[in-house]
Design an enzyme around this catalytic site. Structure first.
Site, mmCIF file in Angstrom:
data_model
loop_
_atom_site.group_PDB
_atom_site.id
_atom_site.type_symbol
_atom_site.label_atom_id
_atom_site.label_comp_id
_atom_site.label_asym_id
_atom_site.label_seq_id
_atom_site.Cartn_x
_atom_site.Cartn_y
_atom_site.Cartn_z
ATOM 1 N N ALA A 1 -7.861 -20.251 23.614
ATOM 2 C CA ALA A 1 -8.098 -21.046 22.404
ATOM 3 C C ALA A 1 -8.934 -20.247 21.414
ATOM 4 O O ALA A 1 -9.763 -19.413 21.806
ATOM 5 C CB ALA A 1 -8.814 -22.345 22.761
ATOM 6 N N ILE A 2 -8.731 -20.528 20.126
ATOM 7 C CA ILE A 2 -9.483 -19.845 19.069
ATOM 8 C C ILE A 2 -9.989 -20.862 18.065
ATOM 9 O O ILE A 2 -9.252 -21.757 17.648
ATOM 10 C CB ILE A 2 -8.603 -18.780 18.369
ATOM 11 C CG1 ILE A 2 -8.383 -17.583 19.305
ATOM 12 C CG2 ILE A 2 -9.228 -18.320 17.044
ATOM 13 C CD1 ILE A 2 -7.485 -16.506 18.729
ATOM 14 N N CYS B 1 -7.314 -28.946 22.043
ATOM 15 C CA CYS B 1 -7.052 -28.518 20.666
ATOM 16 C C CYS B 1 -6.264 -29.576 19.887
ATOM 17 O O CYS B 1 -5.614 -29.270 18.883
ATOM 18 C CB CYS B 1 -6.335 -27.171 20.630
ATOM 19 S SG CYS B 1 -7.271 -25.863 21.441
#
Length: 223
Positions: free
Chosen positions: A155-156, A186
């Protein structure tokens, strides 16, 4: 212009403590930049105890458990100032916080995220995992051509000011994936999550993955 990357390893650190330490480096870099001083670029790698973090534009409804259940699974809940929605951090997951002055690399935020994804994709390729980007979503994914099999491994979520970055990425290595069942990761309700351990069928050395990430960040950002 200084485009060298200084590696920092914070080992296992509580999320809010890491956030405060990040914020100090972030603000220091901004002040140096405003004074036209040479700025540094830091790649911080660490692990956190169990914590769910919500991005500034995310929905708290994507946390699917209440305070009592949070305590029962020994997890915290923190609302942050990064982009993105809700995610999980915990033991066995490498969290990366690049505090970069993007002017040092002559790039904007979109290219920065692309290069960060590229560093993770290249790291995974070196240990035999094929990964890619997913249109319309940040992060690193597997099997994007098959919606029913599509799953996220990294994830970013970032924050930037004056083209200085903080927050970053979370790569599932030996992560307890059960914790993702307590959220809509997310914000997605139709996609799964995975880890290096799940894909390879055995735990993997976090020390080795950290070293590969450092090498691939240098390659992605310095050429």
């Amino acid at each position: 212009m200084n485009n060298s990357i200084t590696p920092l390893d914070w080992d296992i650190i509580e999320y809010n403590e890491a956030w405060q330490k990040q914020e100090a480096l972030f603000q220091q870099t901004i002040q140096q930049k405003l004074k036209n001083e040479t700025t540094s670029n830091y790649l911080i790698l660490c692990e956190h105890p169990h914590v769910f973090t919500l991005g500034k534009n995310g929905s708290a409804n994507n946390l699917l458990i209440g305070n009592l259940q949070l305590r029962s699974v020994h997890a915290q809940y923190v609302e942050t100032n990064r982009g993105g929605d809700i995610t999980y951090h915990g033991p066995g997951q490498i969290v990366g916080y690049p505090i970069f002055d993007l002017a040092n690399f002559d790039m904007g935020l979109k290219q920065y995220i692309f290069n960060m994804e590229e560093a993770v994709i290249s790291t995974l390729k070196r240990i035999g995992i094929q990964s890619e980007r997913l249109d319309g979503a940040t992060g690193v994914w597997l099997n994007t051509a098959y919606p029913e099999k599509c799953r996220k491994i990294c994830a970013i979520g970032v924050r930037s000011s004056h083209f200085v970055t903080m927050h970053g990425f979370a790569l599932n290595v030996n992560t307890d994936l059960n914790y993702f069942s307590y959220i809509n990761p997310c914000g997605f309700v139709d996609k799964g999550v995975t880890s290096i351990q799940k894909e390879l069928g055995a735990p993997y050395s976090l020390k080795e993955i950290k070293q590969l990430l450092r090498e691939e960040f240098n390659r992605s950002f310095l050429g």
